[in-house]
Design an enzyme around this catalytic site. Structure first.
Site, PDB file in Angstrom:
ATOM      1  N   HIS A   1       0.861  -1.191   0.000  1.00 38.10           N
ATOM      2  CA  HIS A   1       0.000   0.000   0.000  1.00 38.10           C
ATOM      3  C   HIS A   1       0.891   1.233   0.000  1.00 38.10           C
ATOM      4  O   HIS A   1       2.119   1.135   0.105  1.00 38.10           O
ATOM      5  CB  HIS A   1      -0.953   0.001   1.194  1.00 38.10           C
TER       6      HIS A   1
ATOM      7  N   HIS B   1       6.032  -4.840  11.995  1.00 41.71           N
ATOM      8  CA  HIS B   1       5.385  -3.532  12.059  1.00 41.71           C
ATOM      9  C   HIS B   1       5.093  -3.134  13.511  1.00 41.71           C
ATOM     10  O   HIS B   1       4.032  -2.616  13.846  1.00 41.71           O
ATOM     11  CB  HIS B   1       4.106  -3.505  11.218  1.00 41.71           C
TER      12      HIS B   1
ATOM     13  N   HIS C   1       1.193   3.976   2.033  1.00 39.66           N
ATOM     14  CA  HIS C   1       1.588   4.774   3.184  1.00 39.66           C
ATOM     15  C   HIS C   1       3.104   4.946   3.199  1.00 39.66           C
ATOM     16  O   HIS C   1       3.856   4.049   2.810  1.00 39.66           O
ATOM     17  CB  HIS C   1       1.091   4.133   4.475  1.00 39.66           C
TER      18      HIS C   1
ATOM     19  N   ASP D   1       0.312  -4.006   6.142  1.00 42.55           N
ATOM     20  CA  ASP D   1      -0.570  -3.516   7.199  1.00 42.55           C
ATOM     21  C   ASP D   1      -1.993  -3.996   6.948  1.00 42.55           C
ATOM     22  O   ASP D   1      -2.540  -3.789   5.852  1.00 42.55           O
ATOM     23  CB  ASP D   1      -0.564  -1.992   7.246  1.00 42.55           C
TER      24      ASP D   1
ATOM     25  N   HIS E   1      -6.973  -2.346   5.131  1.00 45.90           N
ATOM     26  CA  HIS E   1      -6.267  -1.231   5.744  1.00 45.90           C
ATOM     27  C   HIS E   1      -7.055   0.046   5.436  1.00 45.90           C
ATOM     28  O   HIS E   1      -8.174  -0.011   4.929  1.00 45.90           O
ATOM     29  CB  HIS E   1      -4.825  -1.181   5.233  1.00 45.90           C
TER      30      HIS E   1
ATOM     31  N   ASP F   1       5.620   4.894   5.212  1.00 41.33           N
ATOM     32  CA  ASP F   1       6.596   3.989   5.815  1.00 41.33           C
ATOM     33  C   ASP F   1       6.771   2.699   5.013  1.00 41.33           C
ATOM     34  O   ASP F   1       7.598   1.868   5.369  1.00 41.33           O
ATOM     35  CB  ASP F   1       6.203   3.663   7.259  1.00 41.33           C
ATOM     36  N   HIS F   2       6.021   2.561   3.921  1.00 39.16           N
ATOM     37  CA  HIS F   2       6.158   1.385   3.056  1.00 39.16           C
ATOM     38  C   HIS F   2       6.689   1.725   1.660  1.00 39.16           C
ATOM     39  O   HIS F   2       7.032   0.805   0.914  1.00 39.16           O
ATOM     40  CB  HIS F   2       4.813   0.669   2.928  1.00 39.16           C
TER      41      HIS F   2
END
Length: 308
Positions: A59, A267, A61, A209, A137, A63-64
């Site tokens: 996805h 995570h 976001h 996530d 998510h 932090d990914h």
């Protein structure tokens, strides 16, 4: 098959944990699952090298994915020529392209970007597939499962030689490939006489996530390794629901339902810095298989199910 955990933190990195990234080497085929900030440095630090051919993004976001510009530019500075394929969830192509070309950078090697819907085959090879599955998510998201095809059964050479008196040679190879053979004495030997049943391949599943969902149970059925979101402990289960994450216990219940052999909890929220053992204890109450919470740099081997 080798899995190296490059980043195991939640959204906020800590001194010990970088944002999400998992490297997988399958018989020389190198893959990266998610690419948080500084992933290229983690790859150098933990010795994976830069041979990744496919990047699978769960996805969008930060932090990914915020490690993508740095990784692409590091590959470019190292004179990469081989193509890189980036796979992402529906609706991600434009954003992934912007990350690849961040700050006006134009990579000198081919980069392709594909959107992958849940339930599709993102990558197909002769010996395995990388499949997508639905996750839950706060944005468009998918998980990925690397699933090897069944392997040939074992060839019983002793039976072939001593019991059936089959001369060593091309007949052995044909039988192992599933073909019947006729011997010089007129006997016909069928493959099932000397070849055992198909042997299962390996299965590694990465959720990114997500809330605990039935699709993960299906994708991870009998998995040799399930890497599951475990951002919170059960004491913060309300927060997990609000943010569409999972607790360690919820991840463990998914692993139990799927019949997974090993569960890696990833995570980890920065609020739990230094409390990794609490996650393992909570998960073990719900799952009888092997549970571990990897550190950055943890490397695990994934053997074949029938390995002796």
């Amino acid at each position: 098959m080798r899995v190296t955990f490059l980043g195991t933190s939640g959204a906020v990195p800590t001194v010990e944990r970088a944002p999400s990234a998992v490297y997988l080497n399958r018989e020389g085929d190198e893959f990266l699952f998610d690419c948080g900030e500084g992933t290229q440095r983690q790859m150098m630090r933990f010795g994976t090298g830069f041979g990744v051919s496919h990047l699978f993004v769960t996805h969008l976001h930060g932090d990914h994915v915020l490690g993508i510009p740095g990784l692409v530019q590091s590959l470019d500075f190292n004179d990469r020529e081989a193509a890189l394929a980036i796979h992402g969830p529906p609706g991600s192509k434009r954003h992934l392209r912007e990350l690849v070309h961040a700050a006006g950078h134009d990579p000198g090697f081919p980069v392709t970007i594909r959107e992958e819907r849940a339930g599709a085959v993102a990558l197909s090879r002769e010996e395995y597939e990388v499949r997508t599955f639905a996750t839950e998510h706060r944005t468009s998201s998918v998980g990925y499962a690397l699933v090897e095809h069944d392997r040939k059964g074992r060839f019983d050479r002793e039976k072939a030689e001593t019991e059936l008196d089959i001369p060593p040679g091309p007949a052995y190879g044909k039988l192992h490939e599933g073909q019947s053979v006729e011997l010089d004495d007129g006997r016909v030997i069928d493959p099932e006489q000397v070849v055992g049943p198909p042997r299962p391949g390996r299965r590694v599943v990465y959720t990114g996530d997500t809330r605990p969902v039935d699709a993960t149970v299906e994708a991870a059925a009998g998995a040799d390794l399930l890497v599951h979101d475990a951002t919170f402990l059960d004491e913060a289960s309300d927060r997990a629901r609000q943010t569409a994450h999972s607790t360690a216990a919820e991840a463990a219940r998914i692993a139990r339902r799927a019949g997974a052999k090993r569960l890696a909890l990833t995570h980890l929220s920065s609020r739990y810095a230094g409390q990794a053992r609490r996650f393992e204890r909570e998960a073990r109450e719900a799952f009888d298989g092997e549970v571990f919470l990897p550190d950055d740099g943890t490397e695990v081997e994934v053997p074949f199910p029938d390995a002796e």
